[in-house]
Design an enzyme around this catalytic site. Structure first.
Site, PDB file in Angstrom:
ATOM      1  N   ASP A  85       0.861  -1.185   0.000  1.00 44.35           N
ATOM      2  CA  ASP A  85       0.000   0.000   0.000  1.00 44.35           C
ATOM      3  C   ASP A  85       0.894   1.231   0.000  1.00 44.35           C
ATOM      4  OD1 ASP A  85       0.966   0.280   2.538  1.00 44.35           O
ATOM      5  OD2 ASP A  85      -0.935  -0.026   3.553  1.00 44.35           O
ATOM      6  N   SER A  86       0.291   2.413   0.021  1.00 45.22           N
ATOM      7  CA  SER A  86       1.084   3.641  -0.131  1.00 45.22           C
ATOM      8  C   SER A  86       1.540   4.207   1.200  1.00 45.22           C
ATOM      9  CB  SER A  86       0.238   4.699  -0.832  1.00 45.22           C
ATOM     10  OG  SER A  86      -0.823   5.096   0.027  1.00 45.22           O
ATOM     11  N   GLY A  87       1.013   3.667   2.298  1.00 50.86           N
ATOM     12  CA  GLY A  87       1.295   4.251   3.595  1.00 50.86           C
ATOM     13  C   GLY A  87       0.274   5.294   3.995  1.00 50.86           C
ATOM     14  N   GLY A  88      -0.547   5.731   3.042  1.00 50.70           N
ATOM     15  CA  GLY A  88      -1.502   6.798   3.304  1.00 50.70           C
ATOM     16  C   GLY A  88      -2.535   6.428   4.351  1.00 50.70           C
ATOM     17  N   ASP A 139      -3.261   8.100  -1.706  1.00 50.30           N
ATOM     18  CA  ASP A 139      -4.591   8.695  -1.808  1.00 50.30           C
ATOM     19  C   ASP A 139      -4.975   9.318  -0.474  1.00 50.30           C
ATOM     20  OD1 ASP A 139      -4.681   6.263  -0.543  1.00 50.30           O
ATOM     21  OD2 ASP A 139      -6.668   5.730  -1.286  1.00 50.30           O
ATOM     22  N   GLN A 208     -11.569   7.120  -5.377  1.00 54.86           N
ATOM     23  CA  GLN A 208     -12.145   7.556  -4.104  1.00 54.86           C
ATOM     24  C   GLN A 208     -13.499   8.210  -4.372  1.00 54.86           C
ATOM     25  OE1 GLN A 208     -11.371   7.084  -1.011  1.00 54.86           O
ATOM     26  NE2 GLN A 208      -9.256   6.291  -1.069  1.00 54.86           N
ATOM     27  N   GLY A 235     -11.358   3.564   0.122  1.00 61.70           N
ATOM     28  CA  GLY A 235     -12.284   4.344   0.920  1.00 61.70           C
ATOM     29  C   GLY A 235     -13.591   3.647   1.221  1.00 61.70           C
ATOM     30  N   ASP A 285      -7.765  -7.532   0.145  1.00 61.02           N
ATOM     31  CA  ASP A 285      -6.891  -7.726   1.307  1.00 61.02           C
ATOM     32  C   ASP A 285      -7.701  -7.368   2.521  1.00 61.02           C
ATOM     33  OD1 ASP A 285      -6.619  -4.663   0.900  1.00 61.02           O
ATOM     34  OD2 ASP A 285      -5.687  -5.041   2.846  1.00 61.02           O
ATOM     35  N   CYS A 323     -13.050 -28.719   6.705  1.00 62.11           N
ATOM     36  CA  CYS A 323     -11.792 -28.048   6.364  1.00 62.11           C
ATOM     37  C   CYS A 323     -10.639 -29.051   6.406  1.00 62.11           C
ATOM     38  CB  CYS A 323     -11.531 -26.908   7.346  1.00 62.11           C
ATOM     39  SG  CYS A 323      -9.961 -26.068   7.074  1.00 62.11           S
ATOM     40  N   CYS A 325      -7.344 -28.153   6.615  1.00 57.98           N
ATOM     41  CA  CYS A 325      -6.093 -27.503   7.034  1.00 57.98           C
ATOM     42  C   CYS A 325      -5.407 -28.306   8.135  1.00 57.98           C
ATOM     43  CB  CYS A 325      -6.349 -26.063   7.478  1.00 57.98           C
ATOM     44  SG  CYS A 325      -7.010 -25.888   9.154  1.00 57.98           S
ATOM     45  N   CYS A 328      -7.350 -28.284  11.459  1.00 62.62           N
ATOM     46  CA  CYS A 328      -8.559 -29.111  11.507  1.00 62.62           C
ATOM     47  C   CYS A 328      -8.234 -30.597  11.366  1.00 62.62           C
ATOM     48  CB  CYS A 328      -9.544 -28.664  10.433  1.00 62.62           C
ATOM     49  SG  CYS A 328     -10.273 -27.039  10.822  1.00 62.62           S
ATOM     50  N   HIS A 354      -5.920 -21.815  10.153  1.00 67.27           N
ATOM     51  CA  HIS A 354      -7.282 -22.183   9.756  1.00 67.27           C
ATOM     52  C   HIS A 354      -8.002 -21.047   9.040  1.00 67.27           C
ATOM     53  CE1 HIS A 354     -11.277 -23.678   9.509  1.00 67.27           C
ATOM     54  NE2 HIS A 354     -11.677 -22.554  10.056  1.00 67.27           N
TER      55      HIS A 354
END
Lengths: 393, 393
Positions: A85-88, A139, A208, A235, A285, A323, A325, A328, A354
């Site tokens: 990401d941009s850090g914004g 942004d 945005q 946003g 994300d 599941c 995994c 599990c 999990h």
């Protein structure tokens, strides 16, 4: 794109560190590590790409240090794609510890109080130093609710910042340093790693405009006009009702190029993923699977499950019988509860394994559903399962 | 025994959950989990047996709950051998929250202040419920320094408690419940799992007596007289100088049966392991590799290394160039330092993976050295490397 189901799209996104099957979910590795996971765990759960936070890595250990170390992939031992990401957003979230003006975001480090100015150019430079596969523009992050005027002004500023980010990005590219991005072709054709083995970074623009549809549309059109490798919707997932988030996404994605991935930033719940894919989103994300895991909340095929609840003290069954995994396959709810109550690190590890498996499996189910044109059914299933209150809270 | 080098012994200890190559080190899984590790990690680092703490598991989640769950192995997902301590040491360590009399140790739970009486019989019952492969007798833990009289009185009480533990253990065995131990044969012939697939627990006696040699010898002789599957040396590594610890061990082991494993409780440093093996010890447990890992101290073939030190901020090399663990194969000191400073869970995991690998590799080196009659050389090497101060503290 290799397939569609309504507005949902199946694709493959090429990056310097290999392809990503879309729709895709990116686990969040804030400080250069997905919390409680090792790289081999991420591969095991099926992660093809992770997100790292520019704000955190800039402050510690420092982007220049990471660059000296050969870039973020080498530093953290992850040779699959990384989006930064941009850090914004993090700087914005500092509240009283930051001020915003046309130059950028001035903030005080949460670590030592030192003052920093994060400009669009600086955000671009930092991400070039990190050497991520995908960089985001800086942004301005608008809270919810926001008035029309606030949303319009903020969107306009974001546009000006995006233009500065793009200019800086192209300068760096022309200098031949990192990022050495080449404009992509089809969706799924972000630039591949060049023969020199470095560079190839892509830069995504961000739409945005809050929940004001006409401002969103104007933002999308102007951002596309600036010309990025791909586009994100930012946003959202900031406190607005889910229905309003879905509406905003649905009204925005038609104005983004069909042949480029679309990234919904910071979302979301399992239902959000399915709903947004149905509206044409390809990338996600969210800290939810990892953070909730550390708080004892598990995502299962029967909905959410709070493992700390006393009702699981003697439950010999797995967290999710459907599941596969490691958690599990090997451990009971009773043991997971014990580990959580006892404060053992293994609780965080097993719960995160999990939850990330559930999220990555959800993306796999989504991709299969698109290929079988059955996304509507999957959407109904997820809505039904996750509309339940957690069985034990 | 399959080999010797001086007083050092090479052997294989049979247990209901398979054999253990001795000399062996047992990682400590206090609350039913070795901190920051999963069972698969323990297998990867080469652990053949782990230790679990009766005091903690009795209080939480409760030994009866674990018994309902099919025993500790099934509960924690570990199907290799487990040794449980008696709970005495932890209860003893509660200081003002415990009183000791002939009945046993009365203590207040560190969790909720509830009062409990841990008798020799109770310690035996709890360990039967846990279903460990090896149970320990309840002993009185003497601090250092202690006078002759204190040491003698404490040793005598331990003997009386040991006799009660053995009686209870044999009662349980005769009842056909767990533990269903059978007297072993040779060293390396602790009872094997019976055809019924349960039981087979062994019980180890404990030699006490502080650092008073004649009291130690009397304790060893009387404990052996009581007749256990094997024997431990307790009450060392509690603050006495290493030379005094080694002397005490060296004067004690000759009075323990040659054909049974000898367990030095709670030790120690890498040098302690090599020194004690040379004095005839076969089994060890210690929190040092796991606890120090979480505090950022790594054991390496060049000695101790404090990963938090700023000098490693830009160090691209592995923690230990001569180590083949996952951590050393994949991550730099710079990254390990970053994870530690950032407080990431992965720091605990990666450091623990490394330190346990170092400890288990040390045991492997020890076994190889015995088979090649070169233990003296290994002892000198370890003394030399670990006599250095940490390079950075």
């Amino acid at each position: 794109m290799t397939g569609t189901d309504g507005r949902a799209r199946l694709g493959e996104m090429a990056t310097p560190h290999g392809p990503v099957q879309t729709p895709a979910f990116m686990p969040v590795g804030t400080q250069g590590a997905v919390k409680a996971m090792l790289p081999r765990d991420l591969i095991e759960v099926g992660a093809e790409i992770i997100l790292a936070n520019t704000y955190h890595l800039y402050l510690r250990p420092g982007d220049e240090r990471i660059a000296r170390h050969g870039g973020l992939h080498r530093f953290i031992g992850w040779d699959r794609p990384i989006l930064t990401d941009s850090g914004g957003y993090q700087a914005f979230s500092l509240g009283e510890r930051r001020t915003i003006d046309e130059r950028g975001i001035t903030f005080q480090s949460h670590l030592d109080g030192s003052e920093h100015l994060l400009t669009p150019e600086k955000a671009t430079d930092i991400q070039a130093n990190l050497g991520s596969d995908i960089a985001m523009v800086l942004d301005e992050c608008l809270g919810y609710p926001a008035t029309r005027d606030e949303a319009a002004a903020s969107m306009e500023r974001t546009l000006r910042w995006e233009a500065r980010c793009r200019r800086r990005f192209l300068e760096l590219r022309d200098e031949g340093g990192e990022p050495a991005s080449r404009p992509g072709g089809d969706h799924g054709a972000l630039p591949r790693r060049g023969p020199e083995g470095v560079g190839g970074q892509a830069q995504f623009g961000i739409v945005q405009g809050g929940t004001h549809i006409d401002i969103r549309v104007a933002s999308a059109q102007a951002t596309v006009e600036l010309g990025f490798e791909a586009y994100a919707v930012g946003g959202l997932s900031v406190g607005e009702p889910p229905s309003l988030m879905y509406e905003t996404i649905g009204e925005t994605t038609p104005f983004l190029p069909e042949d480029r991935p679309r990234y919904l930033m910071g979302a979301g719940t399992p239902v959000d993923l399915v709903e947004a894919v149905a509206l044409g989103v390809d990338l996600f994300d969210c800290v939810m699977p990892t953070r909730n895991a550390r708080n004892g909340q598990l995502f299962t095929s029967d909905g959410r499950l709070n493992i700390k609840n006393a009702r699981y003290s003697d439950d010999p069954g797995p967290a999710d019988p459907r599941c596969g995994c490691y958690t599990c396959r090997n451990f009971s709810r009773a043991y997971l509860r014990h580990l959580f109550v006892a404060g053992e690190i293994a609780a965080a590890t097993l719960n995160t394994l999990h939850n990330l498996t559930f999220y990555l499996d959800t993306m796999k189910r989504i991709r299969e559903a698109i290929s079988f044109s059955s996304l509507d059914q999957l959407k109904e299933d997820y809505r039904r399962v996750f509309s339940r209150r957690p069985v034990n809270s």
